[in-house]
Write a protein that holds these residues in place. Structure first.
Motif, PDB file in Angstrom:
ATOM      1  N   ALA A 130       4.294  10.697  -3.646  1.00  0.00           N
ATOM      2  CA  ALA A 130       3.811   9.601  -2.800  1.00  0.00           C
ATOM      3  C   ALA A 130       3.302   8.458  -3.661  1.00  0.00           C
ATOM      4  O   ALA A 130       3.510   7.280  -3.347  1.00  0.00           O
ATOM      5  CB  ALA A 130       2.707  10.100  -1.875  1.00  0.00           C
ATOM      6  N   LEU A 131       2.638   8.802  -4.756  1.00  0.00           N
ATOM      7  CA  LEU A 131       2.109   7.778  -5.658  1.00  0.00           C
ATOM      8  C   LEU A 131       3.243   6.959  -6.259  1.00  0.00           C
ATOM      9  O   LEU A 131       3.143   5.729  -6.363  1.00  0.00           O
ATOM     10  CB  LEU A 131       1.287   8.425  -6.764  1.00  0.00           C
ATOM     11  CG  LEU A 131       0.664   7.468  -7.795  1.00  0.00           C
ATOM     12  CD1 LEU A 131      -0.280   6.491  -7.117  1.00  0.00           C
ATOM     13  CD2 LEU A 131      -0.080   8.263  -8.869  1.00  0.00           C
ATOM     14  N   ALA A 132       4.336   7.621  -6.647  1.00  0.00           N
ATOM     15  CA  ALA A 132       5.478   6.916  -7.225  1.00  0.00           C
ATOM     16  C   ALA A 132       6.074   5.928  -6.222  1.00  0.00           C
ATOM     17  O   ALA A 132       6.455   4.805  -6.587  1.00  0.00           O
ATOM     18  CB  ALA A 132       6.546   7.911  -7.675  1.00  0.00           C
ATOM     19  N   ILE A 133       6.126   6.340  -4.953  1.00  0.00           N
ATOM     20  CA  ILE A 133       6.662   5.464  -3.910  1.00  0.00           C
ATOM     21  C   ILE A 133       5.755   4.251  -3.724  1.00  0.00           C
ATOM     22  O   ILE A 133       6.218   3.109  -3.620  1.00  0.00           O
ATOM     23  CB  ILE A 133       6.817   6.238  -2.586  1.00  0.00           C
ATOM     24  CG1 ILE A 133       7.899   7.315  -2.729  1.00  0.00           C
ATOM     25  CG2 ILE A 133       7.147   5.292  -1.435  1.00  0.00           C
ATOM     26  CD1 ILE A 133       7.983   8.272  -1.562  1.00  0.00           C
ATOM     27  N   MET A 134       4.439   4.495  -3.672  1.00  0.00           N
ATOM     28  CA  MET A 134       3.488   3.395  -3.512  1.00  0.00           C
ATOM     29  C   MET A 134       3.497   2.465  -4.730  1.00  0.00           C
ATOM     30  O   MET A 134       3.388   1.241  -4.606  1.00  0.00           O
ATOM     31  CB  MET A 134       2.074   3.958  -3.312  1.00  0.00           C
ATOM     32  CG  MET A 134       1.838   4.670  -1.998  1.00  0.00           C
ATOM     33  SD  MET A 134       2.053   3.554  -0.568  1.00  0.00           S
ATOM     34  CE  MET A 134       3.683   4.061  -0.006  1.00  0.00           C
ATOM     35  N   ASP A 135       3.629   3.063  -5.914  1.00  0.00           N
ATOM     36  CA  ASP A 135       3.705   2.296  -7.157  1.00  0.00           C
ATOM     37  C   ASP A 135       4.862   1.305  -7.085  1.00  0.00           C
ATOM     38  O   ASP A 135       4.695   0.098  -7.325  1.00  0.00           O
ATOM     39  CB  ASP A 135       3.894   3.283  -8.325  1.00  0.00           C
ATOM     40  CG  ASP A 135       3.858   2.623  -9.687  1.00  0.00           C
ATOM     41  OD1 ASP A 135       4.184   1.434  -9.786  1.00  0.00           O
ATOM     42  OD2 ASP A 135       3.519   3.309 -10.667  1.00  0.00           O
ATOM     43  N   ALA A 136       6.049   1.819  -6.737  1.00  0.00           N
ATOM     44  CA  ALA A 136       7.227   0.951  -6.627  1.00  0.00           C
ATOM     45  C   ALA A 136       7.032  -0.109  -5.545  1.00  0.00           C
ATOM     46  O   ALA A 136       7.428  -1.273  -5.716  1.00  0.00           O
ATOM     47  CB  ALA A 136       8.461   1.790  -6.330  1.00  0.00           C
ATOM     48  N   ASP A 174      -0.573  12.046 -15.108  1.00  0.00           N
ATOM     49  CA  ASP A 174      -1.902  12.093 -14.498  1.00  0.00           C
ATOM     50  C   ASP A 174      -1.930  11.065 -13.372  1.00  0.00           C
ATOM     51  O   ASP A 174      -1.967   9.861 -13.645  1.00  0.00           O
ATOM     52  CB  ASP A 174      -2.961  11.779 -15.556  1.00  0.00           C
ATOM     53  CG  ASP A 174      -4.385  11.808 -14.994  1.00  0.00           C
ATOM     54  OD1 ASP A 174      -4.525  11.890 -13.761  1.00  0.00           O
ATOM     55  OD2 ASP A 174      -5.325  11.750 -15.794  1.00  0.00           O
ATOM     56  N   PRO A 175      -1.885  11.501 -12.107  1.00  0.00           N
ATOM     57  CA  PRO A 175      -1.852  10.552 -10.993  1.00  0.00           C
ATOM     58  C   PRO A 175      -2.997   9.536 -11.021  1.00  0.00           C
ATOM     59  O   PRO A 175      -2.796   8.358 -10.713  1.00  0.00           O
ATOM     60  CB  PRO A 175      -1.930  11.453  -9.760  1.00  0.00           C
ATOM     61  CG  PRO A 175      -1.362  12.749 -10.204  1.00  0.00           C
ATOM     62  CD  PRO A 175      -1.801  12.896 -11.635  1.00  0.00           C
ATOM     63  N   ARG A 176      -4.194   9.986 -11.396  1.00  0.00           N
ATOM     64  CA  ARG A 176      -5.333   9.060 -11.412  1.00  0.00           C
ATOM     65  C   ARG A 176      -5.168   8.009 -12.503  1.00  0.00           C
ATOM     66  O   ARG A 176      -5.556   6.854 -12.324  1.00  0.00           O
ATOM     67  CB  ARG A 176      -6.644   9.835 -11.576  1.00  0.00           C
ATOM     68  CG  ARG A 176      -7.055  10.590 -10.311  1.00  0.00           C
ATOM     69  CD  ARG A 176      -8.497  11.071 -10.392  1.00  0.00           C
ATOM     70  NE  ARG A 176      -8.939  11.607  -9.117  1.00  0.00           N
ATOM     71  CZ  ARG A 176      -8.804  12.874  -8.744  1.00  0.00           C
ATOM     72  NH1 ARG A 176      -8.214  13.730  -9.558  1.00  0.00           N
ATOM     73  NH2 ARG A 176      -9.237  13.280  -7.562  1.00  0.00           N
TER      74      ARG A 176
END
Length: 235
Positions: A130-136, A174-176
């Protein structure tokens, strides 16, 4: 072919390309693995034509190689090539940010900050996907606000390549840490400080490039040691 049939095939090709891209980025199709056209068509319930078109699109992105009589294989990306992509993407995003800051509306600021909040929620939950999607989404939103369609097209051609660092880092990511890289960008956007946004984006890509280079160097060293150990054990 023209008309509705051509449009349908194009839409299907885009959908297949996105699914295959996800598979490459999440490791379902590891480097050097084959992507069999007939198998993909069967899996997605479509003809081979849109699959063939999707594979050509992935080849254009540099993610697969297609050779006569051997089909498509996922490319094992060269370290230097991947790091070079970050240099180019950083330059493109700096230009995009400068243009975007001149066009920024209150709605744009709110949308960017909302993506930042979603990133923090994903990071707190340890949800790397989910983080990768939000990052993009965050980076793409800035490029969209720039209003330069050519710049956005060029950015989109590089984004899948540079996004592979998430896959390469794998469990070491590290997601954070990933999330925190974007905080200075969002803080500067909130202040409408164009120069601070530019500095934050440059720092963002410098840190990612440095971390990726370090990780790839560690992997290469482990592979060398593994090969040496194996040779010693069999001699």
């Amino acid at each position: 072919m023209s008309g509705p049939d051509a449009l349908t095939r194009s839409v299907l090709a885009d959908q297949v390309k996105e699914r295959l891209l996800e598979g490459i980025l999440d490791g379902s199709y590891p480097p050097d693995s084959r992507i069999v056209e007939t198998a993909v068509a069967k899996e997605f319930g479509t003809s081979q034509a849109p699959v063939r078109e999707a594979l050509r699109g992935l080849e254009a992105l540099g993610l697969i190689a297609i050779t006569p009589f051997r089909g498509a294989r996922v490319r094992r990306l060269d370290t230097e090539e991947l790091l070079e992509a970050y240099v180019v993407r950083s330059t493109i995003e700096v230009l995009g940010a400068r243009l975007a800051m001149a066009n920024l509306t209150e709605a744009d600021v709110s949308a960017l900050l909302a993506i930042g909040e979603d990133m923090h929620r994903a990071a707190d939950a340890g949800d790397g996907r989910a983080l990768a999607i939000m990052d993009a989404s965050l980076h793409e939103k800035i490029m969209q606000v720039s209003g330069n369609r050519t710049l956005l097209r060029v950015w989109r051609s590089l984004e899948p390549l540079s996004r592979t660092y998430i896959t390469l880092l794998g469990p070491h990511s590290d997601p954070r840490w990933t999330c925190s890289l974007h905080d200075p960008i969002l803080e500067a956007v909130g202040r409408r400080d164009a120069e601070a946004v530019v500095r934050a984006i440059e720092t963002h890509f410098d840190e990612v490039r440095e971390r990726l280079a370090g990780h790839l160097a560690e992997v290469a060293e482990q592979q060398v040691h593994g090969a040496e150990s194996q040779a010693t054990g069999t001699s």
